[in-house]
Scaffold this active site. Sequence first.
Site, short mmCIF file in Angstrom:
data_model
loop_
_atom_site.label_atom_id
_atom_site.label_comp_id
_atom_site.label_asym_id
_atom_site.label_seq_id
_atom_site.Cartn_x
_atom_site.Cartn_y
_atom_site.Cartn_z
N ASP A 193 0.83 -1.20 0.00
CA ASP A 193 0.00 0.00 0.00
C ASP A 193 0.87 1.25 0.00
OD1 ASP A 193 -2.63 1.47 0.54
OD2 ASP A 193 -1.45 2.04 2.29
N GLU B 187 -2.18 -5.27 -3.61
CA GLU B 187 -1.20 -4.55 -2.80
C GLU B 187 -0.17 -5.50 -2.21
OE1 GLU B 187 -3.79 -0.68 -1.32
OE2 GLU B 187 -3.72 -2.45 -0.04
#
Length: 233
Positions: free
Chosen positions: A47, A119
């Site tokens: 992320d 992610e």
Amino acid sequence: MKNTEELLKRLGVDIDAGTLRLALTHRSYAYEQGGIPTNERLEFLGDSILGFSVTDALYRDNPDLSEGDLAKRRAAVVSTRALAGVARDLELGQYILLGQGEKLTNGKDKSSILADTTEALIGAVYLCHGMETARAMVMRLIGPLLRNAEALGAGTDWKTSIQEIAASRKLGDIHYEVTGSGPDHSRSFVAVLHIGDKAYGSGVGHSKKEAEQEAAAATWKIICPSGSTAAGA
């Protein structure tokens, strides 16, 4: 686990077998296997890498955009909806290790699971190859979204954007008509967005919220077919 050779080809980068398996391990599967490690730490790492890579590209490529506009575009590109779309293009769902409960509820196509796993894969590439390789992969996957004005136009929340444009054009009040179908363990919802007395876009999702967002996105394409980012356009 399904043979991942094709997935690695689509990603355009190699990931060692152990790290790749970890990136594909959802917590539901980990729980059923006695509490083995999940992909959540890799998701956390990915992320941050995703956010930095997108921010850097937007900053360099858009010297005339304000901080607020840059932030809105970044939010759109790193949103769950956008990342899930990338994951579906990769056919990622078939590779994710899921528990039986998630399998029964079609977890392989849930936007939240797909986005989180995307992610995690970014984090895995970073661990295996470093920042430049991870950033290059992010740009391969996300680059088309950065160039797509329509995808960026409504920012991270299509419902809010539709409210803003409906108000600015005095189109009338907004409401969603939502219907559900299927057994409790595998519900599907259909939402139709109404503005005033007119029905606009419709959407399908595994939750009411997801269906409403899809309906709002479809409505945006009807109201702003050119992909204009201006609410009053």
